[in-house]
Design a protein around this motif. Structure first.
Motif, short mmCIF file in Angstrom:
data_model
loop_
_atom_site.label_atom_id
_atom_site.label_comp_id
_atom_site.label_asym_id
_atom_site.label_seq_id
_atom_site.Cartn_x
_atom_site.Cartn_y
_atom_site.Cartn_z
N GLY A 101 0.82 -1.21 0.00
CA GLY A 101 0.00 0.00 0.00
C GLY A 101 0.85 1.26 0.00
N THR A 102 1.93 1.24 0.79
CA THR A 102 2.81 2.42 0.81
C THR A 102 3.64 2.51 -0.46
N MET A 103 3.94 1.37 -1.09
CA MET A 103 4.65 1.41 -2.38
C MET A 103 3.82 2.13 -3.43
N PHE A 104 2.51 1.97 -3.36
CA PHE A 104 1.61 2.70 -4.25
C PHE A 104 1.63 4.19 -3.90
N ALA A 105 1.46 4.51 -2.62
CA ALA A 105 1.28 5.90 -2.21
C ALA A 105 2.55 6.73 -2.34
N ARG A 106 3.71 6.12 -2.15
CA ARG A 106 4.96 6.88 -2.06
C ARG A 106 5.56 7.22 -3.41
N SER A 107 5.11 6.59 -4.48
CA SER A 107 5.77 6.77 -5.77
C SER A 107 5.59 8.20 -6.29
N PRO A 108 6.59 8.73 -6.96
CA PRO A 108 6.46 10.08 -7.55
C PRO A 108 5.25 10.20 -8.47
N THR A 109 4.89 9.09 -9.11
CA THR A 109 3.71 9.11 -10.00
C THR A 109 2.45 9.44 -9.21
N GLN A 110 2.26 8.74 -8.09
CA GLN A 110 1.05 8.97 -7.30
C GLN A 110 1.06 10.35 -6.65
N LEU A 111 2.21 10.79 -6.16
CA LEU A 111 2.29 12.13 -5.57
C LEU A 111 1.89 13.18 -6.59
N ARG A 112 2.40 13.03 -7.80
CA ARG A 112 2.08 14.00 -8.85
C ARG A 112 0.61 13.93 -9.26
N GLN A 113 0.10 12.72 -9.47
CA GLN A 113 -1.27 12.61 -9.94
C GLN A 113 -2.29 12.98 -8.86
N PHE A 114 -2.00 12.68 -7.60
CA PHE A 114 -2.89 13.13 -6.54
C PHE A 114 -2.87 14.66 -6.43
N ALA A 115 -1.68 15.26 -6.57
CA ALA A 115 -1.60 16.72 -6.53
C ALA A 115 -2.38 17.34 -7.68
N GLN A 116 -2.29 16.73 -8.87
CA GLN A 116 -3.05 17.23 -10.01
C GLN A 116 -4.55 17.16 -9.75
N ALA A 117 -4.99 16.03 -9.20
CA ALA A 117 -6.42 15.87 -8.92
C ALA A 117 -6.90 16.88 -7.89
N MET A 118 -6.08 17.10 -6.86
CA MET A 118 -6.45 18.08 -5.82
C MET A 118 -6.50 19.48 -6.41
N GLY A 119 -5.52 19.80 -7.25
CA GLY A 119 -5.49 21.13 -7.86
C GLY A 119 -6.65 21.35 -8.82
N GLN A 120 -7.02 20.28 -9.51
CA GLN A 120 -8.09 20.37 -10.49
C GLN A 120 -9.44 20.66 -9.83
N THR A 121 -9.61 20.17 -8.61
CA THR A 121 -10.89 20.35 -7.92
C THR A 121 -10.87 21.51 -6.95
N ALA A 122 -9.84 21.55 -6.08
CA ALA A 122 -9.84 22.52 -4.98
C ALA A 122 -9.84 23.96 -5.48
N GLY A 123 -8.97 24.28 -6.44
CA GLY A 123 -8.88 25.66 -6.92
C GLY A 123 -10.20 26.15 -7.48
N LYS A 124 -10.82 25.33 -8.31
CA LYS A 124 -12.09 25.72 -8.91
C LYS A 124 -13.20 25.85 -7.87
N LEU A 125 -13.23 24.93 -6.92
CA LEU A 125 -14.29 24.94 -5.93
C LEU A 125 -14.26 26.20 -5.07
N VAL A 126 -13.06 26.60 -4.67
CA VAL A 126 -12.92 27.80 -3.85
C VAL A 126 -13.38 29.03 -4.62
N MET A 127 -12.92 29.17 -5.85
CA MET A 127 -13.29 30.35 -6.64
C MET A 127 -14.77 30.34 -7.00
N GLU A 128 -15.32 29.15 -7.26
CA GLU A 128 -16.74 29.04 -7.57
C GLU A 128 -17.58 29.45 -6.35
N ARG A 129 -17.17 29.02 -5.17
CA ARG A 129 -17.90 29.36 -3.95
C ARG A 129 -17.89 30.86 -3.70
#
Length: 312
Positions: A101-129
């Motif tokens: 489970g940590t091998m999945f979470a720790r990889s640079p791929t997952q860190l980057r893709q999770f950050a992208q997903a968070m950025g894709q949603t969080a930024g828009k949601l705040v500005m939309e609100r």
């Protein structure tokens, strides 16, 4: 933590040691520079402070790095049993599932893709609100409307997101571990084809029992009964986890064609690095053929281009 480690490995050193030659070295192919170099596990697959972000008081938060060190130590004790093709008792299986489970979470791929997903949603949601609040209170200006139009035109802007946001990926590790302990574990052995690993070796693909073959990048979680994890544990052995196998802890032959497919999966899922014991230029070509990492996380909503940076 005294004597803290700044050089933090994205792929555990003990894991890579099982892919080394007798001299303790292995080959690393980097698709960004298209270079192949021979090195020790200590001198590859690391970054400075990747798992230790700075807290509000200015000190490093060591929680993730300390947890990884403990999990790695426990998994390293179990690894010889896997290489000997033994059946793990439930407790040992749970420990190694936690490691996976940590091998999945720790990889640079997952860190980057999770950050992208968070950025894709969080930024828009705040500005939309904020826009809706102003609209409700009658405080909208022409500038607000213009910004709102820009917000909904994904082709006109890009966003930078700090990669440290992707550390939320570790929240998935426990859930994944619980699922993996319930799956059937078997050994696939390749006698005629060397197996590679990568800087993102833990992922799942759709097994042959599914309605479609190949890799499903979206809407295909580990709980899906067609999910298969092909995790390399040595240059000739894959630890296979799946839901549908009627057997467990069995040695299965891995024909050369399927071993090559397993290597292709590693190349497609890597962030940038492939690792292999014996020099083979075919692996370098494979790494370059699949330079763009497959997208494993997709929120299913159109968004702007998200650039993940090491620090804003």
């Amino acid at each position: 933590m005294s004597g803290r480690t700044k050089k933090q490995h994205t792929v555990p050193r003990f894991y890579l040691r099982h892919f080394t030659q007798a001299d303790g070295e292995l080959w690393t192919h980097d698709c960004l520079s298209n270079s192949v170099r021979k090195t020790t596990p200590e001198k590859t697959a690391f970054e400075t402070n990747i798992y230790t972000p700075v807290g509000e008081d200015g000190s490093r938060i060591e929680l993730i790095e300390d947890a990884l060190a403990k999990i790695e130590s426990e998994a390293a004790l179990i690894y010889p049993d896997l290489l000997a093709f033994r059946s793990l008792p439930h407790d040992a299986k749970a420990i190694f599932a936690c490691f996976l489970g940590t091998m999945f979470a720790r990889s640079p791929t997952q860190l980057r893709q999770f950050a992208q997903a968070m950025g894709q949603t969080a930024g828009k949601l705040v500005m939309e609100r904020e826009f809706r609040e102003k609209e409700k209170n009658g405080g909208l200006t022409g500038a607000d409307v213009a910004v709102q139009d820009l917000l909904h035109n994904n082709d006109l802007y890009r966003m930078d997101v700090d990669r440290r946001v992707g550390l939320v990926s570790f929240q998935q590790a426990e859930t994944l571990a619980q699922l993996m302990t319930r799956m059937a574990w078997n050994y696939e052995i390749s006698d005629r084809q060397q197996i590679v690993t990568s800087d993102n070796p833990m992922f799942w693909v759709r097994g042959s029992g599914g309605p479609r073959s190949g890799i499903e990048p979206y809407g295909f979680g580990l709980a899906n009964r067609c999910a298969v994890i092909p995790f390399p544990i040595s240059p000739n052995v894959i630890l296979r986890l799946d839901w549908n196998s009627p057997i467990a802890w069995t040695k299965l032959p891995l024909e050369r064609k399927r071993a090559k497919l397993a290597n292709q999966y590693q190349a497609k899922h890597k962030e940038r690095l492939l690792f292999f014991r014996d020099l083979d230029q075919g692996f370098a070509a494979l790494g370059m053929k699949y330079m763009n990492t497959i997208k494993q996380i997709d929120i299913g909503v159109p968004g702007p281009q998200i650039d993940v940076v090491r620090r804003l």
